[in-house]
Design a protein around this motif. Structure first.
Motif, PDB file in Angstrom:
ATOM      1  N   ALA A  71       0.946  -1.256  -0.039  1.00 24.25           N
ATOM      2  CA  ALA A  71      -0.022   0.075   0.080  1.00 24.25           C
ATOM      3  C   ALA A  71       0.932   1.297   0.026  1.00 24.25           C
ATOM      4  CB  ALA A  71      -0.851  -0.164   1.305  1.00 24.25           C
ATOM      5  N   THR A  72       0.509   2.334  -0.983  1.00 23.41           N
ATOM      6  CA  THR A  72       1.378   3.326  -0.928  1.00 23.41           C
ATOM      7  C   THR A  72       0.617   4.528  -0.235  1.00 23.41           C
ATOM      8  OG1 THR A  72       0.302   4.252  -2.925  1.00 23.41           O
ATOM      9  CG2 THR A  72       2.140   2.632  -3.416  1.00 23.41           C
ATOM     10  N   HIS A  73      -0.493   4.621   0.440  1.00 19.60           N
ATOM     11  CA  HIS A  73      -0.935   5.666   1.053  1.00 19.60           C
ATOM     12  C   HIS A  73      -1.120   5.228   2.825  1.00 19.60           C
ATOM     13  CE1 HIS A  73      -2.071   7.314  -2.569  1.00 19.60           C
ATOM     14  NE2 HIS A  73      -2.730   6.506  -3.072  1.00 19.60           N
ATOM     15  N   GLU A  74      -1.185   6.530   3.649  1.00 23.32           N
ATOM     16  CA  GLU A  74      -1.143   6.260   5.046  1.00 23.32           C
ATOM     17  C   GLU A  74      -2.135   5.605   5.317  1.00 23.32           C
ATOM     18  OE1 GLU A  74       0.123   6.915   9.015  1.00 23.32           O
ATOM     19  OE2 GLU A  74       1.048   6.293   7.131  1.00 23.32           O
ATOM     20  N   TRP A  75      -3.578   5.953   4.860  1.00 23.41           N
ATOM     21  CA  TRP A  75      -4.685   5.325   5.546  1.00 23.41           C
ATOM     22  C   TRP A  75      -5.001   3.899   4.702  1.00 23.41           C
ATOM     23  CZ3 TRP A  75      -7.224   5.954   9.625  1.00 23.41           C
ATOM     24  CH2 TRP A  75      -7.112   7.219  10.520  1.00 23.41           C
ATOM     25  N   VAL A  76      -5.306   2.964   5.221  1.00 19.38           N
ATOM     26  CA  VAL A  76      -5.686   1.636   4.703  1.00 19.38           C
ATOM     27  C   VAL A  76      -7.031   1.103   5.264  1.00 19.38           C
ATOM     28  CG1 VAL A  76      -4.517  -0.703   4.432  1.00 19.38           C
ATOM     29  CG2 VAL A  76      -3.293   1.139   4.430  1.00 19.38           C
ATOM     30  N   LEU A  97     -12.018  10.368   7.136  1.00 19.87           N
ATOM     31  CA  LEU A  97     -10.799  10.513   6.794  1.00 19.87           C
ATOM     32  C   LEU A  97     -10.299  12.081   6.567  1.00 19.87           C
ATOM     33  CD1 LEU A  97     -10.470   7.781   3.939  1.00 19.87           C
ATOM     34  CD2 LEU A  97      -9.097   7.854   6.429  1.00 19.87           C
ATOM     35  N   LYS A  98     -11.409  12.854   6.569  1.00 20.19           N
ATOM     36  CA  LYS A  98     -11.322  14.384   6.598  1.00 20.19           C
ATOM     37  C   LYS A  98     -10.802  14.842   7.993  1.00 20.19           C
ATOM     38  CE  LYS A  98     -14.509  15.368   2.608  1.00 20.19           C
ATOM     39  NZ  LYS A  98     -15.712  16.207   2.229  1.00 20.19           N
ATOM     40  N   LYS A  99     -11.252  14.019   8.851  1.00 17.75           N
ATOM     41  CA  LYS A  99     -10.948  14.597  10.228  1.00 17.75           C
ATOM     42  C   LYS A  99      -9.526  14.020  10.501  1.00 17.75           C
ATOM     43  CE  LYS A  99     -15.594  14.145  11.493  1.00 17.75           C
ATOM     44  NZ  LYS A  99     -16.597  13.574  12.710  1.00 17.75           N
ATOM     45  N   ALA A 100      -9.340  12.801  10.288  1.00 22.03           N
ATOM     46  CA  ALA A 100      -7.835  12.073  10.536  1.00 22.03           C
ATOM     47  C   ALA A 100      -7.380  12.326  11.819  1.00 22.03           C
ATOM     48  CB  ALA A 100      -6.876  12.443   9.563  1.00 22.03           C
ATOM     49  N   LYS A 101      -8.182  12.043  12.851  1.00 27.78           N
ATOM     50  CA  LYS A 101      -7.724  12.481  14.255  1.00 27.78           C
ATOM     51  C   LYS A 101      -7.556  11.146  14.998  1.00 27.78           C
ATOM     52  CE  LYS A 101     -10.207  16.746  14.462  1.00 27.78           C
ATOM     53  NZ  LYS A 101     -11.556  17.383  15.302  1.00 27.78           N
ATOM     54  N   THR A 102      -7.641   9.958  14.631  1.00 26.68           N
ATOM     55  CA  THR A 102      -7.500   8.923  15.310  1.00 26.68           C
ATOM     56  C   THR A 102      -6.322   8.033  14.333  1.00 26.68           C
ATOM     57  OG1 THR A 102      -8.649   6.959  16.481  1.00 26.68           O
ATOM     58  CG2 THR A 102      -9.378   7.491  14.187  1.00 26.68           C
ATOM     59  N   TYR A 127     -17.689  -6.255  15.862  1.00 27.36           N
ATOM     60  CA  TYR A 127     -17.009  -5.179  15.573  1.00 27.36           C
ATOM     61  C   TYR A 127     -15.440  -5.626  15.233  1.00 27.36           C
ATOM     62  CZ  TYR A 127     -20.397  -1.934  17.621  1.00 27.36           C
ATOM     63  OH  TYR A 127     -21.434  -1.268  17.774  1.00 27.36           O
ATOM     64  N   ILE A 128     -15.021  -4.885  14.147  1.00 29.63           N
ATOM     65  CA  ILE A 128     -13.815  -5.446  13.583  1.00 29.63           C
ATOM     66  C   ILE A 128     -12.794  -4.254  13.287  1.00 29.63           C
ATOM     67  CG2 ILE A 128     -14.804  -5.937  11.316  1.00 29.63           C
ATOM     68  CD1 ILE A 128     -12.886  -8.560  11.348  1.00 29.63           C
ATOM     69  N   ILE A 129     -11.557  -4.237  13.431  1.00 34.96           N
ATOM     70  CA  ILE A 129     -10.775  -2.921  12.814  1.00 34.96           C
ATOM     71  C   ILE A 129     -10.477  -3.340  11.516  1.00 34.96           C
ATOM     72  CG2 ILE A 129      -8.629  -1.950  13.116  1.00 34.96           C
ATOM     73  CD1 ILE A 129      -8.598  -2.630  16.195  1.00 34.96           C
ATOM     74  N   ARG A 130     -10.751  -2.293  10.605  1.00 29.61           N
ATOM     75  CA  ARG A 130     -10.651  -2.364   9.093  1.00 29.61           C
ATOM     76  C   ARG A 130      -9.893  -1.298   8.513  1.00 29.61           C
ATOM     77  NH1 ARG A 130     -10.619  -7.226   8.713  1.00 29.61           N
ATOM     78  NH2 ARG A 130     -12.278  -8.741   7.930  1.00 29.61           N
ATOM     79  N   LEU A 131     -10.075   0.013   9.119  1.00 30.21           N
ATOM     80  CA  LEU A 131      -9.593   1.185   8.642  1.00 30.21           C
ATOM     81  C   LEU A 131      -8.429   1.650   9.795  1.00 30.21           C
ATOM     82  CD1 LEU A 131      -9.698   3.355   6.483  1.00 30.21           C
ATOM     83  CD2 LEU A 131     -11.446   4.237   8.048  1.00 30.21           C
ATOM     84  N   PHE A 132      -7.286   1.854   9.204  1.00 33.00           N
ATOM     85  CA  PHE A 132      -6.233   2.261  10.250  1.00 33.00           C
ATOM     86  C   PHE A 132      -5.100   2.998   9.329  1.00 33.00           C
ATOM     87  CE2 PHE A 132      -5.857  -2.173   8.715  1.00 33.00           C
ATOM     88  CZ  PHE A 132      -4.763  -2.404   8.315  1.00 33.00           C
ATOM     89  N   ARG A 133      -4.048   3.693  10.019  1.00 30.50           N
ATOM     90  CA  ARG A 133      -2.953   4.261   9.660  1.00 30.50           C
ATOM     91  C   ARG A 133      -2.069   3.181   9.300  1.00 30.50           C
ATOM     92  NH1 ARG A 133      -2.339   9.736   9.979  1.00 30.50           N
ATOM     93  NH2 ARG A 133      -4.057  10.815  11.141  1.00 30.50           N
ATOM     94  N   GLU A 153      -5.057   5.251  19.356  1.00 28.39           N
ATOM     95  CA  GLU A 153      -6.521   5.475  19.855  1.00 28.39           C
ATOM     96  C   GLU A 153      -7.355   4.533  18.738  1.00 28.39           C
ATOM     97  OE1 GLU A 153     -10.223   8.590  20.446  1.00 28.39           O
ATOM     98  OE2 GLU A 153      -7.873   9.267  20.022  1.00 28.39           O
ATOM     99  N   ILE A 154      -8.517   3.866  18.962  1.00 24.99           N
ATOM    100  CA  ILE A 154      -9.232   3.083  18.080  1.00 24.99           C
ATOM    101  C   ILE A 154     -10.851   3.764  18.442  1.00 24.99           C
ATOM    102  CG2 ILE A 154     -10.630   0.974  17.660  1.00 24.99           C
ATOM    103  CD1 ILE A 154      -8.015  -0.424  18.707  1.00 24.99           C
ATOM    104  N   THR A 155     -11.311   4.314  17.062  1.00 27.67           N
ATOM    105  CA  THR A 155     -12.696   5.028  17.089  1.00 27.67           C
ATOM    106  C   THR A 155     -13.885   3.803  16.566  1.00 27.67           C
ATOM    107  OG1 THR A 155     -11.711   7.076  17.112  1.00 27.67           O
ATOM    108  CG2 THR A 155     -13.827   6.971  16.444  1.00 27.67           C
ATOM    109  N   THR A 156     -14.896   3.723  16.790  1.00 30.07           N
ATOM    110  CA  THR A 156     -15.946   2.993  16.654  1.00 30.07           C
ATOM    111  C   THR A 156     -16.731   4.005  15.388  1.00 30.07           C
ATOM    112  OG1 THR A 156     -16.122   1.704  18.531  1.00 30.07           O
ATOM    113  CG2 THR A 156     -18.057   1.496  16.916  1.00 30.07           C
ATOM    114  N   LEU A 157     -16.855   3.249  14.093  1.00 28.46           N
ATOM    115  CA  LEU A 157     -17.913   3.711  13.048  1.00 28.46           C
ATOM    116  C   LEU A 157     -19.249   3.132  13.487  1.00 28.46           C
ATOM    117  CD1 LEU A 157     -15.684   3.409   9.972  1.00 28.46           C
ATOM    118  CD2 LEU A 157     -16.128   5.373  11.556  1.00 28.46           C
TER     119      LEU A 157
END
Length: 253
Positions: A71-76, A97-102, A127-133, A153-157
């Motif tokens: 992956a070439t981008h920070e967010w995955v 992603l516009k906030k990118a605070k977590t 609940y499963i972690i799928r979006l991260f830096r 920090e982990i945030t819940t969608l």
């Protein structure tokens, strides 16, 4: 904020198109394929994904880390081939992603068993972690049931990820066999022990917990079938562990 989607595959021609179409809005899609013999790789390339084919299968965790490294981008956003993103989840992801605070986001996953979406038996909200830096997360090296290791920090969608866990009974049996074998190998490496009585008790408890304690009975016949499959899969995992112990002891003589 740019986003990479990563997916690992093998013989997923029946489901990969739906997955890829649901994330066509992402900046890049990385697919790591472990030698599919169907049209999986061709479908992925057709839909614009970058495909890397590996000659081996190191397990779910290591294979997902291979995809992560590409992956070439920070967010995955990590997806399985039998998962897909709803428009509502897409909009929530883009807004976050516009906030990118977590560091990472977990989301509820709604899964189907032989065509029925289950809300009990431990399947929802799952609940499963799928979006991260990328810079602060990594997958565990587990052969199966890998998890995202997060530093921060982990945030819940709110919106859920869709998941066609098991298409039909043939799919159930295939997954049961593969996952019980991988699980037994992991437990052996961890020094776990088993026997036939242990396997029977573990399997019975797994069924009871899913069907009674986690109220799988509220999902009707599908809930019962899933609880039976869960109990059976647990039984075979511990029985295979006992067999691996026996084989290891024989070789050590």
């Amino acid at each position: 904020m740019s986003l990479s989607v990563i997916i690992i595959t093998k013989n997923e021609a029946a489901s990969i198109r739906r997955c890829l179409v649901s994330v066509k809005w992402a900046d890049e899609i990385i697919v790591v394929d472990s030698g599919s013999t169907d049209s999986t790789a061709e479908i992925c390339r057709e839909l614009g994904a970058k495909v890397s084919v590996t000659p081996d299968w190191p397990g779910f965790g290591p294979q997902k880390n291979r995809a992560l490294d590409l992956a070439t981008h920070e967010w995955v956003l990590s997806l399985d081939a039998d998962e897909w993103v709803t428009p509502e989840l897409r909009d929530e992801i883009l807004a976050e992603l516009k906030k990118a605070k977590t560091v990472a986001y977990q989301m509820p996953r709604l899964s189907s068993f032989c065509g029925t979406y289950l809300k009990h038996g431990g399947w929802w909200p799952d609940y499963i972690i799928r979006l991260f830096r990328k810079s602060q997360c990594r997958f565990s090296d587990d052969l199966v049931h890998e998890r995202v290791l997060v530093t921060g920090e982990i945030t819940t969608l709110k919106q859920h990820l869709m998941h066609e866990s098991m298409r039909d009974l043939d799919h159930v049996l295939g997954k049961m066999n593969a996952y019980s074998s991988a699980g037994a190998k992991m437990m052996l490496a961890q020094g776990r022990r088993s026997s036939l009585p242990t396997a029977l008790l573990r399997g019975a408890w797994a069924f009871f917990r899913a069907y009674i304690l986690r109220r799988g009975f509220l999902d009707g016949s599908a809930g019962f079938a899933q609880a039976v499959a869960h109990g059976e899969g647990t039984y075979y995992r511990y029985l295979k562990l006992a067999q691996l112990q026996k084989s290891a002891a024989t070789m050590a003589r």
